[in-house]
Structures are given as structure tokens and as C-alpha cells.
Design an enzyme around this catalytic site. Structure first.
Site, mmCIF file in Angstrom:
data_model
loop_
_atom_site.group_PDB
_atom_site.id
_atom_site.type_symbol
_atom_site.label_atom_id
_atom_site.label_comp_id
_atom_site.label_asym_id
_atom_site.label_seq_id
_atom_site.Cartn_x
_atom_site.Cartn_y
_atom_site.Cartn_z
ATOM 1 N N CYS A 85 0.817 -1.207 0.000
ATOM 2 C CA CYS A 85 0.000 0.000 0.000
ATOM 3 C C CYS A 85 0.856 1.263 0.000
ATOM 4 O O CYS A 85 0.334 2.374 -0.128
ATOM 5 C CB CYS A 85 -0.933 0.010 1.205
ATOM 6 S SG CYS A 85 -1.818 -1.539 1.374
ATOM 7 N N CYS A 206 -12.857 0.463 8.378
ATOM 8 C CA CYS A 206 -11.995 -0.004 7.286
ATOM 9 C C CYS A 206 -12.119 0.903 6.081
ATOM 10 O O CYS A 206 -13.220 1.341 5.730
ATOM 11 C CB CYS A 206 -12.397 -1.418 6.865
ATOM 12 S SG CYS A 206 -12.486 -2.596 8.214
ATOM 13 N N SER A 207 -10.991 1.141 5.420
ATOM 14 C CA SER A 207 -11.045 1.848 4.143
ATOM 15 C C SER A 207 -11.674 0.925 3.106
ATOM 16 O O SER A 207 -11.617 -0.288 3.233
ATOM 17 C CB SER A 207 -9.646 2.283 3.722
ATOM 18 O OG SER A 207 -8.790 1.164 3.649
ATOM 19 N N LYS A 328 -10.106 6.345 4.351
ATOM 20 C CA LYS A 328 -11.401 5.878 4.837
ATOM 21 C C LYS A 328 -12.552 6.371 3.975
ATOM 22 O O LYS A 328 -13.418 5.599 3.602
ATOM 23 C CB LYS A 328 -11.579 6.338 6.287
ATOM 24 C CG LYS A 328 -12.965 6.113 6.853
ATOM 25 C CD LYS A 328 -13.239 4.627 7.075
ATOM 26 C CE LYS A 328 -14.717 4.337 7.168
ATOM 27 N NZ LYS A 328 -15.369 4.235 5.845
ATOM 28 N N HIS A 332 -9.315 3.955 -1.154
ATOM 29 C CA HIS A 332 -7.936 3.477 -1.027
ATOM 30 C C HIS A 332 -7.590 2.534 -2.173
ATOM 31 O O HIS A 332 -7.495 1.324 -1.985
ATOM 32 C CB HIS A 332 -7.784 2.786 0.339
ATOM 33 C CG HIS A 332 -6.411 2.292 0.644
ATOM 34 N ND1 HIS A 332 -5.262 2.838 0.106
ATOM 35 C CD2 HIS A 332 -5.986 1.276 1.452
ATOM 36 C CE1 HIS A 332 -4.197 2.173 0.563
ATOM 37 N NE2 HIS A 332 -4.620 1.227 1.378
#
Lengths: 385, 131, 349
Positions: A85, A206-207, A328, A332
Site C-alpha cells: 500500500c 476499514c477503508s 477511509k 484506497h
């Protein structure tokens, strides 16, 4: 080393972009970036493109070539960069170093991920953890951050309400961001009552799974001045790696790779955290933003949760964090995230952030993280003469 | 996981064989080519103790496909009696049975049985010690 | 002196009650309870199979034997539910237990008596002087067809025995087997569940072979039922072993300790080996124990054992069968049970 400036950005809207293929995502961002910078494509000398897993998400490798071809940049020296990421941040750093070294004057830093293409996103993302000694045992990425969250709660008394405050704040910011995937405000109850993903994290901790691309253009500060551009200078570039298996790291309530990269960036910039006006922080999960704000030095260890709940990280707080909406709310697309953070810094520092614009910030920081903390880049940009 | 890779990892998965650095004594699980502490490259096999305690944990409600049948399940980072840490499932544990500090022992279980045409994959899980 | 140097048994934690199965199929639970003389059965977890049960039982057997696993020269796994159609269970078991690679490994199948076969062959090797120790295991995760009477009994568990000439905790004094071609129960290749011939599984199959084997070993040994402290007969349900014991002349108190079926169900290849382990958990030096297995198809293996002075020193080294039967049970719904047993058609990942 030459001083380097960022002179343009381009982004796609982030979201579930079912009709847009991987190659066009990048093309759209690259074309927009060159247009924003006002630089002819023929002047580009190279590109670094962050992408975590086009092989698993889309079955496509050899990525830099195909992306440049479809962006009208065939022939360019182009390299795909992978650091999970943190791929985008790592691509930006490679572009920065190439310009700083004097090897090239115009270098594109890009990032892209097409995550909604039929593949099992949970599985694809899990390859950023230790396949043989973490993933094999049934852990997921939400699960790894959930274990960090439990350790943090146990050590410091961090609460679910504090985690929820991160998501609520980031949605409040992202609701004002036209690029964001979910530009809507949410309540703490929405976060706390959401379906469970990995205890203590629910869906709104969670994103999301996102398609998108972002690009920025770098050149020497001297050249930026010649072009008549506002000078947004890269004053710090910190990069660090660590064990990717969470269990191999001594402190489970910390993400030390972030602090390490940050200290390197602060040292290069010759500043302290107190000089930073705002941050884009890698909030892949709510707990990640809390721990990262501690690692960056914004708050003491264990104070990240209360700080979020008390509004210290809001746009009008002492340390605005994720004015963009963060991972978020904005979304992402993993390989694109690190570059999109830089794009947000450019927008804020050049007063082009629209409704979410911060009050005349001078120094912005972007922190991009890979896996559960196996890699991190921290970049510090300053607007000035 | 294809069978050559599975076969290579049998000493770790079945028997908890770690590598102890003969220069500084640091224990690595899994074994490594070079000691992370002193850079040594001579290692002796050391079998890990089976008892330890939970350092942190989570309950997975949304698992990857191969683990679907077992959900919800608990995954923990376990610190064994000699200080070595590993990540594994806690078998048969109701989520509220596992806490930070809960004593566990490692047992031998089937970890994945999917897809159906692949070799079955066995290894260690933890189980809460009766107490 | 040759015999058992170490033993271990494993009982899964999951259970399903007779009432739960009966409710699913509209059957009379009370009739099944009294007809089968059992109230619940063990169910393997989704991460358990014959191999994991064998490893768990084998680990305790080696601990009680007090030996280096590399001294074991052979490993035999008896089961009718080996997880692979082609590929041995025993190779996983030896590598997990640290046995070998200097060892002979084979998987046995003979319906419910594969476990005592494995014990018999392991014992024969050490008695012949071929090796110092040998491991024989009986373990199963058996399935009955949904709604079939077998579904109320087919369960999971097993026991492992290290045979040897040293460290003996129970000397094997006599062995005897009785076998004939009697097709009472079978499963053809590719079939998911076994078929059985109803009441033909009773007198011509179970009782004929069990009684012939038990009476045969009594005659050959010159022993009478009253000489034994414990007697174990294969437990396809609660009633059969009690009736077989009575017909042989054993009293209820001799049958009680090895009769684990009421809380465990029929663990097939693990059944009589688990019953024997339960007897070894409490036996005192000098106690005589009779074990008679039964495998459909059909045959019975009988053993006469005598507990040695070493037995009391190893009993507490691992959990007893009775403790495992009552401790920390987890009751399953019928839905969870069929999911864990792979009876729901899922998408292949």
C-alpha cells in the site's frame, strides 16, 4: 542534490469505476497531471508508477509499459514500483530522487489500482502480509490491524468511540472532496454498530475497495520558477522498511516503521513535527490513523485516540489530519494512495482544495504505509519562494 | 499453496522447528539464512515449546475463501515460553474465551482444505489451556 | 515382556445430541436414546480429521512411553476415513510426531477394526525383534448418511499405542483373530456414505465374530471372564457391547470402564482402542483386560493384556478418556454439524 518541486497533479475520481479499465485510470490521471502542470508530454523524461498487485487484481504485469503506452507516453523510461500500500509513496520518492540527482528534469510519479475487477480483494490485499506465517493461518488485513487495535486498547485504554471518531472526522472532511468515493457524513453510531469485520474493527473502521489513479509531476525548483509556477518544494523524503509479519515486531501497539521514516524526513527537512501544518496520514483502518499520528510525533504514545475524539485532528483542530477524507472516505486504491496524498498536499498548499481548504498552510506531510507496517514513506512539502 | 512449497515448510508447520543462532543464541521462527540480531549464519535446529500466552488477538468475521467454513474464528499472536512469537488460529475458541494473556498450547490441525483438488494443509493452531 | 509402552486417546470437543438429529428428521429421540443407549456423539471440528486425531493421540502415547520418537520403527494408521483417497495418512503423522524417516508406514482399512489391526501388526513387529518400538493407531471421523440410524452414532476420535519390549505398561499376553467374508456393511469407491444390511449386521456379523473371537481367546488362554478386571467390546452403539459381554459371561462392572459409547458414539476404528485407553486410565498393576474389536466385512481381533507396575506412573501424563468426554464440550446445532461435516454443497474456491 537539487531542490525539487511538484508542479502539477491529476487524479481520477475514486470509486467503483466498473466501466474504466486499469490502463485508462492511469491515462486519465497522467493526462490531467500534465495539463495541470502545463508541460508538454514530450518533455517528460521518465515515470515511476506505484501499483501493488495488478497481477492479482487484473492479471496484468509489465505494467509501466502498457500504462505509458495507453497514456500516450510510449517510449518513456518507466518503472513500476511495488511496496504494497506504500507503492505510491515509494514511486514518488523514486521520482523525487531522479530529479534531485540531476539525472532528469521532468519525472512523473503515478499510482494506480483497479481493485474492482472480479478478483477476491481480501485475498489480493493479504499478499502484503507474510504469506507463509500470517496469511496461511487465516489472518486478513483488517485482522492484523485489529490485533494492533487490541494491543493498543489494552496498553493505553484506547476505546471504540475513539476509533469511531477517526472515521466520523474523515467522512466529514471527505464529504467536501469531489474525488472521494463516499462523500457523505456519518455518525459515531454508524461506525460502532456496523457489521463486524475483525473484532474490534467493523466495516466503517476499514477503508474501502477502490479503483483510482493519481499522478504528480516533479521538476527542479529552478525549472518550476522558470515556468512561473508556485514553488511547492519537497523538503523531506523519509523511507523505511521493517519486518512485514506483525509478530516479528517487538511492540504490537506501535508501527515503528512510521516513526523511522518520519524522523528521516524531519531530519532532511530540518524541521520538527511542530512545524507541520497538516498531514495526510495512512488511515487504512481507524486504528492506523491513531497509531500513525503517535508515530509521527503529533501526539504522545497512547494519546492518539483521545486526540481524535477531542477534535485535535479535525480541519479546524491543532493538527489537521486527512483533510482529504483520508483513505477511509476518499477511498484506497492501494497503489494510487501515496500519490493521491501528495496531490492533496499540492491542492492544499496551492489553495486549490475547494470547500475543504485549510487556512493558508505552509508545510504539509504525507505518510504512506505498506502492509501492517512493513514499509513507510513520509514526504514533507513546503510552499514558498 | 502448491505442494513443493508446502513440503518445504513441513519442519516448521508440523514440528515447530526453529533456528537457533550458534553465535548469539537468538531463536528464529521460521529459520533464517542470516541472524537478524548478530548477522551469524550458523544455526542449530531447536524445537519450540508448545505452551505460551496470547499477546493480542482478533475474531475474523470476514475471512478469505479457504477459511469460510471456520468463521467466525480467533487469530492470535502467541508468545511461547521461550519468547518466540507466532501468529495462528485459536481452535474451538468462543471469541470471549480469548484475552490478552490467555494461556494456550499449540496443537496439530488441518489449516486449509480448499480447493478440493489441492493437497490438505496441516500445521499448528493454538488451543486455550484448561484452567 | 512385550506390549503397550505408551497410550494416548483423543476426543474432539464438539458434540451433537441425539435429540438434535432426531428433531431434524422427525424421528423419536427417546426411542433412539433407549434403542442405541447413547445420548450424544462426538463431531470433528472443520480442522480435524483422522490425521490430526492420530497426531494428538500419538503425541500422548509417545509422552506416556517416555521415548524418543525416532526409536519408533513403524507407524500404522487404521481408519475407514483416511482423508485422502490416494496418499497415506501415516506420512503426515510420522512427520508431525518426529518419527522416522527410518520407519515403515502403512494405512489400514477394515471398517471398524482397522485400529486393532494396526495395534496387532505393530505389536507383532516388536515381538519379532524387528524394531524397538512401533506405533499403532485407530482413528476415525466417520459419517452416517443423513437420517440413517448410523447418523446417531458415527462419531470421531481415536487412540494410539506405542508397542515395545521396554517401558511396558500393559503386557500383551495373548492375541486371537476371527475373520470370515460377511458383507454386513460396505462403501463402494466414489460413494459418500456407507450402506448396511440392517439387522443382518447384528447376529451373523457383529455377534458371531465378536463372540467367536472373545471365546476363542478365552479358550486358548485358559482364562475365564471372572479373571478380568475390564472387558472392552467394539461399540457400534450402546447396546451391542453390553449384550456381547453378557453373552461371554462378563458382569456389568467389568464392562463399565471401557464402555465410552454413551457419550462418544461409535468412533469406528477408534472405538475399542478408545475403550481400552479408558481402562488403562484406571487399571492397577496386575489387572487383566480383554479387548475385542469388530470390523464389518467381517472380523474381530482380541487381546488379553495385563497392567504392569509402570502403568500408574504414566496415567496422569495426559488427559484421561473420561475427562475428555466430559470437559469443555461444545454442542452443535444440526446446521453447524452438517457444515462442519461437509454435507452442505458449497462453491469451490
Amino acid at each position: 542534490m537539487r531542490d525539487v518541486a511538484v508542479i502539477g497533479y491529476g487524479m481520477t475520481k475514486f470509486g467503483e469505476l466498473w466501466q474504466t479499465p486499469l490502463r485508462d485510470l492511469f491515462a486519465e490521471a497522467a493526462v490531467a497531471c500534465l495539463a495541470d502542470a502545463g508541460v508538454e508530454r514530450g518533455r517528460l523524461q521518465s515515470a515511476y508508477i506505484g501499483c501493488m498487485s495488478s497481477g492479482l487484481f487484473n492479471g496484468q504485469e509489465h505494467l509501466a509499459s502498457i500504462l505509458c503506452d495507453y497514456a500516450g507516453l510510449a517510449g518513456l523510461a518507466a518503472t513500476r514500483v511495488e511496496s504494497a500500500c506504500a507503492s505510491g509513496g515509494a514511486a514518488f520518492r523514486a521520482a523525487y530522487l531522479e530529479v534531485a540527482s540531476g539525472a532528469s528534469d521532468f519525472v512523473l510519479a503515478g499510482g494506480v489500482e483497479k481493485m474492482n475487477d472480479g478478483a477476491d480483494a481480501t485475498y489480493c490485499l493479504s499478499t502484503a502480509a507474510d504469506q507463509e506465517y500470517e496469511v496461511y493461518h487465516g489472518i486478513t488485513f483488517p485482522g492484523l490491524y485489529a490485533m494492533i487495535a487490541h494491543a493498543h486498547m489494552h496498553r493505553y485504554g484506547t476505546t471504540p468511540a475513539q476509533l469511531a471518531a477517526v472515521a466520523v472526522k474523515n467522512h466529514r472532511n471527505g464529504a467536501l472532496n469531489p474525488y472521494a468515493q463516499f462523500p457523505v457524513e456519518i455518525t459515531p453510531e454508524t461506525v460502532l454498530k456496523a457489521v463486524r469485520v475483525a473484532e474490534p474493527l467493523g466495516l466503517f473502521d476499514c477503508s474501502p475497495v477502490t479503483d483510482g489513479a493519481a499522478c504528480v509531476l516533479l521538476c527542479p525548483v529552478d525549472v518550476a520558477r522558470e515556468l512561473g509556477k508556485p514553488v511547492i518544494r519537497v523538503i523531506g523524503s523519509g523511507h523505511a522498511t521493517d519486518a512485514i509479519a506483525l509478530h516479528d515486531r517487538p511492540d504490537l501497539a506501535a508501527i515503528p516503521v512510521v516513526g523511522l521514516a518520519a524522523r528521516r524526513a524531519y531530519a532532511q527537512a530540518g524541521i520538527t513535527v511542530a512545524d507541520v501544518d497538516f498531514c495526510e496520514v495512512h488511515d487504512c483502518f481507524t486504528i492506523a490513523e491513531i497509531v500513525c499520528t503517535e508515530e509521527l510525533g503529533l501526539f504522545e504514545r497512547g494519546r492518539g485516540g483521545p486526540a481524535a475524539l477531542d477534535g485535535l485532528t479535525a480541519r479546524d483542530g491543532k493538527h489537521p489530519v486527512n483533510a482529504s477524507g483520508g483513505l477511509k472516505c476518499k477511498g484506497h486504491p492501494v497503489g494510487a494512495t501515496g500519490v493521491a496524498q501528495i496531490a492533496e498536499l499540492v491542492m492544499q498548499l496551492s489553495g486549490r482544495a475547494g470547500a475543504r481548504q485549510l487556512k493558508s498552510p505552509r508545510i504539509g506531510l504525507a505518510q504512506n504505509m505498506g502492509g501492517s507496517g512493513g514499509s513507510c514513506t513520509v514526504h514533507i512539502l513546503e510552499v514558498g519562494s | 499453496m502448491i505442494s513443493p512449497r508446502y513440503h518445504r515448510e513441513i519442519p516448521q508447520r508440523y514440528r515447530l522447528e526453529a533456528g537457533r543462532c550458534e553465535d548469539c543464541g537468538e531463536i528464529h521462527f521460521p529459520p533464517r539464512f542470516v541472524c537478524r540480531k548478530c548477522g551469524g549464519k550458523r544455526f542449530a535446529i531447536e524445537v519450540l515449546p508448545r505452551r505460551g500466552k496470547v499477546l493480542t488477538h482478533t475474531t475474523i468475521w470476514i475471512p478469505p475463501a479457504p477459511f469460510e467454513i471456520q468463521k467466525p474464528y480467533v487469530v492470535a499472536i502467541v508468545e511461547l515460553e521461550n519468547g518466540v512469537r507466532l501468529t495462528c488460529m485459536v481452535a474451538e475458541a468462543p471469541p470471549d474465551e480469548v484475552r490478552i494473556g490467555t494461556p494456550v498450547e499449540l496443537i496439530f490441525r488441518r489449516l486449509q482444505a480448499q480447493p478440493v483438488w489441492e493437497v490438505l494443509q496441516y500445521g499448528y493452531k493454538a488451543r486455550v489451556l484448561a484452567g | 515382556m512385550y506390549g503397550i509402552a505408551g497410550y494416548g486417546a483423543y476426543v474432539p470437543r464438539y458434540r451433537i445430541q441425539v435429540e438434535t438429529i432426531a428433531e431434524q428428521w422427525g424421528a423419536d429421540a427417546a426411542a433412539y436414546r433407549t434403542g442405541l443407549l447413547l445420548s450424544e456423539k462426538t463431531v470433528p471440528g472443520p480442522d480435524e480429521d483422522t490425521i490430526t486425531i492420530s497426531v494428538a493421540a500419538g503425541r500422548d502415547a509417545i509422552a506416556r512411553a517416555g521415548i524418543d520418537p525416532r526409536e519408533i520403527g513403524a507407524c500404522y494408521i487404521g481408519s475407514e476415513s483416511h482423508p485422502y483417497a490416494v496418499k497415506p495418512s501415516g506420512t503426515v503423522v510420522i512427520d508431525a510426531l518426529g518419527i522416522g524417516p527410518d520407519c515403515h508406514v502403512a494405512d489400514f482399512e477394515f471398517a471398524c477394526k482397522a485400529g486393532t489391526e494396526a495395534m496387532y501388526v505393530a505389536y507383532s513387529h516388536v515381538k519379532a525383534g524387528e524394531m524397538k518400538y512401533a506405533l499403532g493407531v485407530g482413528a476415525d471421523t466417520s459419517q452416517g448418511a443423513p437420517g440413517d440410524a448410523l447418523e446417531y452414532t458415527a462419531s470421531a476420535g481415536g487412540a494410539a499405542y506405542v508397542m515395545g519390549g521396554d517401558n511396558v505398561v500393559a503386557e500383551i499376553l495373548h492375541t486371537y483373530s476371527y475373520t470370515s467374508d460377511t458383507p454386513d456393511f460396505w462403501r463402494r469407491e466414489g460413494e459418500h456414505y456407507p450402506r448396511h444390511a440392517g439387522r443382518f449386521t447384528g447376529d451373523p456379523a457383529y455377534f458371531h465374530h465378536v463372540l467367536s473371537s472373545a471365546q476363542g481367546i478365552l479358550e486358548r488362554s485358559g482364562l475365564k471372564p471372572a479373571d478380568f478386571r475390564h472387558a472392552v467390546f467394539h461399540m457400534p452403539n450402546g447396546k451391542f457391547p453390553l449384550r456381547a459381554g453378557k453373552l461371554c459371561g462378563f458382569k456389568p462392572e467389568q464392562l463399565e470402564q471401557g464402555w465410552v459409547v454413551n457419550l462418544m458414539g461409535n468412533t469406528y476404528s477408534g472405538s475399542s482402542p478408545t475403550g481400552l485407553a479408558s481402562c488403562l486410565d484406571v487399571a492397577v498393576p496386575g489387572d487383566l483386560i480383554l479387548v475385542t474389536s469388530f470390523g464389518s466385512g467381517a472380523g474381530s481381533d482380541s487381546f488379553v493384556l495385563r497392567a504392569t507396575d509402570r502403568l500408574p506412573t504414566v496415567q496422569k501424563l495426559a488427559p484421561s478418556v473420561r475427562d475428555q468426554l466430559v470437559d469443555r464440550r461444545i454442542n452443535l446445532t444440526y446446521g453447524k454439524y452438517v457444515a462442519y461435516r461437509g454435507k452442505i454443497r458449497m462453491n469451490e474456491s
